[in-house]
Write an enzyme that holds these catalytic residues in place. Structure first.
Site, mmCIF file in Angstrom:
data_model
loop_
_atom_site.group_PDB
_atom_site.id
_atom_site.type_symbol
_atom_site.label_atom_id
_atom_site.label_comp_id
_atom_site.label_asym_id
_atom_site.label_seq_id
_atom_site.Cartn_x
_atom_site.Cartn_y
_atom_site.Cartn_z
ATOM 1 N N HIS A 46 44.756 -7.950 66.060
ATOM 2 C CA HIS A 46 45.458 -6.761 66.563
ATOM 3 C C HIS A 46 44.508 -5.858 67.348
ATOM 4 C CE1 HIS A 46 49.116 -4.235 66.306
ATOM 5 N NE2 HIS A 46 48.259 -3.244 66.486
ATOM 6 N N ASP A 48 45.031 -2.740 70.413
ATOM 7 C CA ASP A 48 46.040 -1.912 71.088
ATOM 8 C C ASP A 48 45.653 -1.504 72.501
ATOM 9 O OD1 ASP A 48 48.451 -1.198 69.477
ATOM 10 O OD2 ASP A 48 46.961 -0.658 67.989
ATOM 11 N N GLU A 154 54.671 -5.297 68.165
ATOM 12 C CA GLU A 154 54.562 -4.396 67.008
ATOM 13 C C GLU A 154 55.824 -3.548 66.874
ATOM 14 O OE1 GLU A 154 51.155 -1.756 64.787
ATOM 15 O OE2 GLU A 154 51.144 -1.807 66.970
ATOM 16 N N HIS A 181 57.446 -0.679 62.450
ATOM 17 C CA HIS A 181 56.206 0.095 62.568
ATOM 18 C C HIS A 181 56.276 1.229 61.551
ATOM 19 C CE1 HIS A 181 53.223 2.798 64.667
ATOM 20 N NE2 HIS A 181 52.539 1.689 64.473
ATOM 21 N N HIS A 222 52.724 -3.052 58.138
ATOM 22 C CA HIS A 222 53.607 -1.886 58.324
ATOM 23 C C HIS A 222 54.890 -1.924 57.501
ATOM 24 C CE1 HIS A 222 51.528 0.504 61.348
ATOM 25 N NE2 HIS A 222 51.265 -0.611 62.020
ATOM 26 N N HIS A 243 47.152 -6.669 60.661
ATOM 27 C CA HIS A 243 46.130 -5.623 60.520
ATOM 28 C C HIS A 243 46.427 -4.795 59.261
ATOM 29 C CE1 HIS A 243 49.391 -3.879 62.844
ATOM 30 N NE2 HIS A 243 48.843 -2.675 62.937
ATOM 31 N N ASP A 351 42.385 -3.513 64.736
ATOM 32 C CA ASP A 351 43.110 -2.323 65.208
ATOM 33 C C ASP A 351 42.310 -1.536 66.244
ATOM 34 O OD1 ASP A 351 45.466 -0.891 65.288
ATOM 35 O OD2 ASP A 351 45.386 -0.214 63.228
#
Length: 407
Positions: A46, A48, A154, A181, A222, A243, A351
């Site tokens: 993961h 971003d 995600e 999420h 999540h 993650h 992350d």
């Protein structure tokens, strides 16, 4: 995960990095790490960066030269190609994230836009990146000396309660979907929202089955613990946590309880450990809660003066220093998951570029060898380090591909 703000980005810049040197591998350790990672790709679950390019740079790829040091940008980034090379990264799941506040077809459109941005990013740097749509692609691209690049979606809000959109996203290259999420959807509970369904609804179970059928990995980061258990009951393919970390060490709702870790062992799945200190240190998590409480108090006292709120929060942070953790804490989470689920079921999901600060020794994508050096010093074998790096994820992905081929 995306929680950056200008205030938190400022905190990132202030984070000490002097401890980096003490975590770096010795020459012998680095040679050992390099030998392992030449054979097995280091796969991060993961990152971003695509959303950071959208949110901080207006989707303008010209504004973010990934061939240069992106720490010099405003805001600075955790990721660029020279540092990915330094970190020995072999494959990366790029998160095609959109905010949980987007609903229905707005979320669908925004996710497709993120897929487009990520495809353009990959195409812009063909000597470094190549799109991968499965395990064989990852291995082939790594052997060719490039970084295999996959899409991880995600948040299931973007399917708009429609199984056809799962098929369309998979056809567009999405290799995993995080079921939700930070907020519940109509069919699954989030770990960080008030429970609404008690886990998965019947339609949510259909989502899992369709993901299995089309070869899209089920990502349980999540989601609530009840939803984790429901998904593990329904799925016929290994799941991942792209993650997440160990609840037994840090009891944040984003983390994975021990009973679920045992189910992951039975399922053949992989928990890819998150680096964010608020999820991996109870002390840092509690500090963040106090900071949020102070910000809420200041907003209540200064409803028409956001500058006063910003100044007040900065003053509070100056008087209440954020606790520091280092790479050893992340190794603790990896070792706990390895003990409970087994070392065949743990991976890495940093992350990067989705969090405002990081542990000392893991400040950016160049620092993965520091984590491997820490585990070497704890007695991890080459075989177990290879599993952690990417072997476990490749095994789970191949198993999911076999389920899809059978269905």
């Amino acid at each position: 995960m995306r929680i950056k703000s200008f205030l938190l980005a400022a905190a990132l810049l202030a984070t000490p990095s002097l401890a980096l040197a003490q975590h770096q591998p010795t020459r012998a350790e680095q040679q050992r790490i390099d030998r392992i990672l030449r054979q097995t790709p280091l796969i991060d679950g993961h990152n971003d960066l695509p959303w950071e390019i959208k949110s901080s740079f207006g989707n303008n790829l010209d504004a973010v030269d990934l061939d240069a040091d992106t720490r010099q940008l405003t805001p600075p980034l955790h990721t660029d190609i020279p540092r990915l090379r330094q970190g020995r990264v072999g494959a990366q799941f790029w998160s095609v994230y959109v905010p949980a506040s987007l609903k229905g077809l707005d979320a669908t459109q925004a996710t497709f836009e993120q897929i487009d941005l990520t495809r353009r990013m990959i195409a812009r740097y063909p000597r470094a990146f190549e799109f991968a749509d499965g395990a064989d692609d990852i291995v082939r691209i790594h052997r060719a000396g490039r970084i295999a690049s996959m899409f991880g979606m995600e948040g299931g809000e973007a399917i708009n309660n429609n199984l056809a959109l799962i098929r369309e996203f998979r056809a567009s290259g999405v290799l995993y979907m995080t079921l939700t999420h930070s907020l519940n959807t109509d069919w699954v509970d989030s770990a960080t929202d008030a429970p609404r369904h008690g886990g998965l609804t019947p339609f949510g179970e259909d989502v899992i089955r369709e993901m299995n059928r089309v070869g899209m990995l089920v990502d349980l980061s999540h989601v609530s613990a009840e939803a984790m258990r429901d998904a593990l009951r329904v799925t016929s393919a290994p799941v991942i946590f792209s993650h997440s970390s160990a609840f037994a060490i840090t009891p944040h709702p984003r983390n994975v309880p021990d009973d679920v870790l045992q189910l992951v062992r039975q399922n053949g799945g992989v928990v890819m450990v998150n680096f964010f200190p608020a999820f991996t240190s109870t002390e840092v998590w509690q500090w963040g809660a106090r900071r949020a409480a102070e910000e809420a108090r200041l907003k209540a006292l200064n409803p028409a003066d956001p500058a006063a709120v910003t100044a007040g929060v900065a003053e509070w942070i100056a008087a209440n220093t954020r606790p520091q953790i280092d790479v050893g804490v992340i190794a603790d989470h990896i070792e706990h998951i390895g003990r409970v689920a087994g070392r065949d079921h743990v991976g890495i999901g940093s992350d990067y570029d989705g969090v405002p600060w990081l542990p000392q020794g893991l400040e950016g994508v160049e620092t993965y060898p520091n984590l491997f050096a820490e585990l070497i010093r704890r007695g991890w074998s080459d075989a177990d380090l290879a599993k952690l790096a990417g072997g476990n994820l490749l095994r789970a992905l191949r198993a999911a591909e076999r389920v899809a081929a059978r269905d």
